[in-house]
Design an enzyme around this catalytic site. Structure first.
Site, PDB file in Angstrom:
ATOM      1  N   LEU A   1       0.934  -1.132  -0.009  1.00  0.00           N
ATOM      2  CA  LEU A   1       0.113  -0.020  -0.077  1.00  0.00           C
ATOM      3  C   LEU A   1       0.876   1.410   0.071  1.00  0.00           C
ATOM      4  O   LEU A   1       1.846   1.173   0.657  1.00  0.00           O
ATOM      5  CB  LEU A   1      -0.884   0.016   1.152  1.00  0.00           C
ATOM      6  CG  LEU A   1      -2.072  -1.008   1.389  1.00  0.00           C
ATOM      7  CD1 LEU A   1      -2.864  -0.982   2.762  1.00  0.00           C
ATOM      8  CD2 LEU A   1      -2.841  -1.191   0.287  1.00  0.00           C
ATOM      9  N   ASP A   2       0.345   2.341  -0.631  1.00  0.00           N
ATOM     10  CA  ASP A   2       1.041   3.596  -0.517  1.00  0.00           C
ATOM     11  C   ASP A   2       1.349   4.021   0.906  1.00  0.00           C
ATOM     12  O   ASP A   2       0.389   3.523   1.681  1.00  0.00           O
ATOM     13  CB  ASP A   2       0.296   4.740  -1.420  1.00  0.00           C
ATOM     14  CG  ASP A   2       0.297   4.318  -2.840  1.00  0.00           C
ATOM     15  OD1 ASP A   2       1.103   3.725  -3.370  1.00  0.00           O
ATOM     16  OD2 ASP A   2      -0.609   4.795  -3.522  1.00  0.00           O
ATOM     17  N   ARG A   3       2.085   5.007   1.109  1.00  0.00           N
ATOM     18  CA  ARG A   3       2.443   5.455   2.529  1.00  0.00           C
ATOM     19  C   ARG A   3       1.054   6.203   2.951  1.00  0.00           C
ATOM     20  O   ARG A   3       0.913   5.777   4.296  1.00  0.00           O
ATOM     21  CB  ARG A   3       3.398   6.609   2.483  1.00  0.00           C
ATOM     22  CG  ARG A   3       3.659   7.396   3.915  1.00  0.00           C
ATOM     23  CD  ARG A   3       4.709   8.573   3.667  1.00  0.00           C
ATOM     24  NE  ARG A   3       4.996   8.929   5.087  1.00  0.00           N
ATOM     25  CZ  ARG A   3       4.266  10.073   5.510  1.00  0.00           C
ATOM     26  NH1 ARG A   3       3.090  10.575   5.056  1.00  0.00           N
ATOM     27  NH2 ARG A   3       4.903  10.199   6.611  1.00  0.00           N
TER      28      ARG A   3
END
Length: 300
Positions: A135-137
């Site tokens: 997942l993205d930050r």
């Protein structure tokens, strides 16, 4: 005590080659080479055998994989994180927002992978960190981590066959007219950026299903829509790019046209992960509730 990852089973056919019997575990040629030359072994009834050995019904087969080589560049850190599920094959965690999944050159510490390496060290788990679903930050929610390279390989095959079901919930700008829609639009890297993606004719095939859950307004009377999204492909920034492409960027997603006046990150959360256990074949489902700040944004 032998800390090597192992698989055990009984032979089901007379005269079957050991190579054929172990093929059901999806061990690649590279994996077999690694077992043979890098510290692994295959035993039949307690005796080491080659893959050319012929089996008898009831033979006990044990496959020992080589010891995991810990990633030298991964700094071990100790910090608690929410665990949804764990067994010998993988770990399912609920990633909070504002946390990188893996470290980068600019930020070598403070990522989920750093903390998982610390968790493995503390628990005596001899494994490096194999991220299956990243997942993205700023994106929160369910993340899967394999505990061994072979498990990572098997789950990677599931991803290629589109057998891992990932669903998200997001809050986007504006009111979406269609109750349901499929966005099928190719995604590629933007020519002027190493980070940003866009819909472009020479991009990779990308498919996202969108279902409207609720329409509403913020306290400042900005129209927003709560949506459920299902990924059929896994392109970088796919949801963010597709929603911006139809004119409804994610709230908080400044990179793709969203505003942070309402929310201080992209309002995106992985709520569901369904997969087949790579060893048992059991269908498993893991869920995570949408965080309170996102629910408050929709006045839920």
């Amino acid at each position: 005590m032998d800390k090597r990852f192992k698989l055990q089973f009984q032979a089901e056919k007379d005269g079957q080659l050991l190579r054929e019997a172990i093929s059901k575990f999806g061990i690649s040629k590279r994996g077999l080479t690694s077992i043979k030359y890098r510290g692994g072994a295959i035993f039949v009834n307690g005796e080491e055998r080659t893959v050319r050995h012929f089996l008898k019904i009831g033979d006990e087969i044990t496959i020992l994989f080589p010891p995991e080589e810990f990633s030298e560049g991964l700094i071990v850190e100790h910090k608690d994180f929410p665990i949804l599920y764990e067994d010998d094959a993988f770990l399912i965690v609920d990633k909070p927002p504002f946390l990188n999944t893996i470290p980068s050159r600019e930020h070598p510490t403070g990522s989920l992978a750093n903390y998982i390496s610390g968790y493995f060290e503390k628990r005596g788990i001899h494994s490096t960190v194999h991220i299956v679903t990243r997942l993205d930050r700023d994106t929160s929610g369910v993340v899967c981590i394999a505990k061994h390279s072979h498990i990572h390989h098997l789950m990677g095959l599931q991803q290629k066959r589109n057998e891992i079901n990932k669903q998200y919930e997001a809050i986007v700008h504006g009111h979406i007219r269609e109750a349901e829609q499929a966005i099928v639009a190719p995604i590629g890297r933007k020519d002027t950026s190493i980070i940003e993606r866009e819909v472009r004719s020479d991009g990779q095939y990308s498919h996202t299903d969108v279902v409207v859950l609720k329409k509403g307004y913020t306290q400042t009377m900005d129209p927003i829509t709560h949506v459920r999204l299902k990924l059929h492909t896994g392109r970088t920034h796919q949801i963010r790019v597709h929603m911006a492409h139809i004119g409804h960027p994610l709230v908080g997603d400044e990179l793709y046209g969203g505003s942070r006046e309402l929310f201080n990150r992209q309002a995106l959360h992985c709520v569901l992960l369904e997969l087949e256990h790579p060893l048992t074949g059991q269908q498993l489902q893991f869920t995570s509730k949408v965080p309170v700040p996102m629910r408050e944004l929709m006045n839920d």
